[in-house]
Design an enzyme around this catalytic site. Structure first.
Site, PDB file in Angstrom:
ATOM      1  CG  HIS A 144      -1.984  -1.080   1.167  1.00 12.79           C
ATOM      2  ND1 HIS A 144      -2.791  -1.396   2.236  1.00 12.79           N
ATOM      3  CD2 HIS A 144      -2.349  -1.922   0.171  1.00 12.79           C
ATOM      4  CE1 HIS A 144      -3.601  -2.396   1.892  1.00 12.79           C
ATOM      5  NE2 HIS A 144      -3.340  -2.739   0.658  1.00 12.79           N
ATOM      6  CB  CYS A 146       6.366  16.146 -12.560  1.00 10.71           C
ATOM      7  SG  CYS A 146       7.022  16.465 -10.899  1.00 10.71           S
TER       8      CYS A 146
HETATM    9 ZN    ZN Z   1       5.535  17.901  -9.919  1.00 13.44          ZN
END
Ligand code: ZN
Length: 250
Positions: A119, A130
């Site tokens: 998990h 990103c």
């Molecule tokens: Zn980022």
């Protein structure tokens, strides 16, 4: 469990240990579904931990970070059960498959390469834009000085703990490795898990199908008790050191 070393503990070379929240309650981290569990006490809290809510609602993110500022896991120490598994990991081939995000297995001394965090980990934060990762304490420092909803310093994206929220896919690579470990294990120890949620439940099934001897250590009954060679209800912190000594004896 008798004081005699059980047959299933003899001559074992490959051991998989699945751990759930029950192994960390002795370290002061509440479980989810037990009598004092997080979901038991406040079912609505699950809203906070749902991916869609987190991504679309700044107020949810604010409450989420506030909750983690003071999470007991930041102060928690490994307990004798974590320690026993760390000792065991120095002997035969051992892999720990954990549902926990607290990092206590590694803190106790299990090498990181031997731990699969099913998990994720609360110690890392990931950018949803990103994919950059940051140590979570650095993000919490920003929350502490007044950023309610800290965003990525590189791309401005939403930051989120590197843990699996409700409605979020599990990490396919991690689960694939965990299944391979379960299938190859000779003994599969399921410790402190209700074995009711994925992927824990299916990992037990994979292990049993692969011929592993399943040993369940959990306070409450689980759906897999009937498939186990032994079911142990004693406190985890007492029984796991004994089991690990038995396995280490070869
Ligand atoms: Zn980022």
């Amino acid at each position: 469990m008798s004081e005699l070393r059980p047959d299933w503990a003899r001559g074992v070379r490959r051991i998989a240990v699945l751990t759930g929240a029950g192994i960390s309650t002795d370290s002061g981290i509440p479980d989810y579904r037990g009598p004092d569990g997080i979901w038991t006490r406040d079912p609505k809290l699950a809203n906070l931990f749902t991916l869609d809510n987190f991504l679309t609602d700044q107020e949810i993110r604010h409450r989420f970070w506030q909750r983690y500022l003071d999470h007991p896991a930041w102060r928690a120490q490994p307990n004798p059960a974590h320690q026993a598994l760390a000792d065991l990991s120095g002997g035969p081939a051992v892999r720990v498959l954990t549902q926990n995000i607290d990092g206590l297995h590694q803190r106790a001394g299990v090498p990181a390469r031997k731990v699969l965090e099913l998990h994720g980990s609360m110690h890392q934060t990931v950018c949803c834009g990103c994919g950059a990762t940051t140590p979570t304490p650095e993000v919490l420092d920003r929350v502490r000085v007044g950023e309610n909803d800290p965003s990525c310093v590189d791309c401005g994206g939403i930051l989120k703990l590197a843990v699996i929220l409700f409605g979020q896919q599990l990490d396919g690579e991690v689960i694939g490795k965990a299944r391979a470990v379960a299938a190859a294990s000779e003994v599969f120890l399921a410790v402190g898990s209700s074995l009711q949620v994925e992927p824990a439940a299916s990992l037990c099934a994979v292990a049993v199908r692969g011929g592993a001897k399943l040993v369940v250590v959990n306070a409450a009954p689980t759906p897999y008790d009937e498939h186990a060679v032994e079911v142990i209800r004693e406190p985890i912190g007492e029984v796991l050191p004994r089991i690990c000594r038995d396995l280490l004896a070869g």
